[in-house]
Design a protein around this motif. Structure first.
Motif, PDB file in Angstrom:
ATOM      1  N   TYR A   1      36.677  59.506  43.402  1.00  0.00           N
ATOM      2  CA  TYR A   1      36.324  58.803  43.828  1.00  0.00           C
ATOM      3  C   TYR A   1      37.546  57.330  43.065  1.00  0.00           C
TER       4      TYR A   1
ATOM      5  N   GLU B   1      34.935  50.365  36.431  1.00  0.00           N
ATOM      6  CA  GLU B   1      34.854  49.521  37.550  1.00  0.00           C
ATOM      7  C   GLU B   1      35.562  50.073  38.617  1.00  0.00           C
ATOM      8  N   ASP B   2      35.035  50.437  39.948  1.00  0.00           N
ATOM      9  CA  ASP B   2      35.297  50.079  41.068  1.00  0.00           C
ATOM     10  C   ASP B   2      35.817  49.484  41.984  1.00  0.00           C
ATOM     11  N   ASP B   3      35.179  49.541  43.379  1.00  0.00           N
ATOM     12  CA  ASP B   3      35.316  48.281  44.399  1.00  0.00           C
ATOM     13  C   ASP B   3      34.619  46.820  43.826  1.00  0.00           C
ATOM     14  N   GLU B   4      33.162  47.424  43.848  1.00  0.00           N
ATOM     15  CA  GLU B   4      32.234  46.585  44.025  1.00  0.00           C
ATOM     16  C   GLU B   4      31.603  45.602  42.204  1.00  0.00           C
ATOM     17  N   VAL B   5      31.500  47.170  41.332  1.00  0.00           N
ATOM     18  CA  VAL B   5      30.619  46.308  39.998  1.00  0.00           C
ATOM     19  C   VAL B   5      31.489  47.300  38.543  1.00  0.00           C
TER      20      VAL B   5
ATOM     21  N   TYR C   1      30.520  48.756  35.444  1.00  0.00           N
ATOM     22  CA  TYR C   1      29.815  49.832  34.432  1.00  0.00           C
ATOM     23  C   TYR C   1      29.593  50.974  33.554  1.00  0.00           C
TER      24      TYR C   1
ATOM     25  N   HIS D   1      36.167  44.301  33.012  1.00  0.00           N
ATOM     26  CA  HIS D   1      34.718  45.136  32.630  1.00  0.00           C
ATOM     27  C   HIS D   1      34.109  44.137  30.892  1.00  0.00           C
TER      28      HIS D   1
END
Length: 105
Positions: free
Chosen positions: A20, A56-60, A62, A82
């Motif tokens: 992912y 982190e990913d492309d959106e938020v 966490y 983050h």
């Protein structure tokens, strides 16, 4: 008797998920999923070491718990963004994350 397991990755290391679009900084290693020789974890639950990370990913941003087998080192050199990182880490040489020293007073 339980087997000794050695973590492949270190606290403060930047890693990414193998499948992912997620990357993060490791802040804890959880051995409770490792099982033992007498009671191996054979259900659908994760086996082996599980890493907790500021992710982190492309959106938020966490917090994630990811099995060691699903991670690989991130060699991009890009910082992880983050909000929790600053409380636990400082950025050292070559963009590596070092645990902050805690004051005793």
């Amino acid at each position: 008797m339980s087997k000794t397991q050695f973590a492949r990755y270190n606290i403060g290391q930047v890693i990414r998920h193998r499948l992912y679009a997620m990357r993060g900084v490791i802040f804890d290693v959880d051995t409770s999923f490792a099982g033992t020789d007498d009671e191996p974890r054979t259900s659908g639950a994760a086996t082996g070491l599980v890493y907790r990370l500021f992710a982190e990913d492309d959106e938020v941003p966490y917090v994630a718990s990811i099995a060691e087998r699903d991670l690989e080192p991130d060699e991009s050199g890009e910082p992880v963004r983050h909000p929790g990182i600053g409380a636990m880490f400082e950025i050292g040489e070559a963009g590596r994350y070092r645990r902050r020293r805690l004051s005793m007073n």
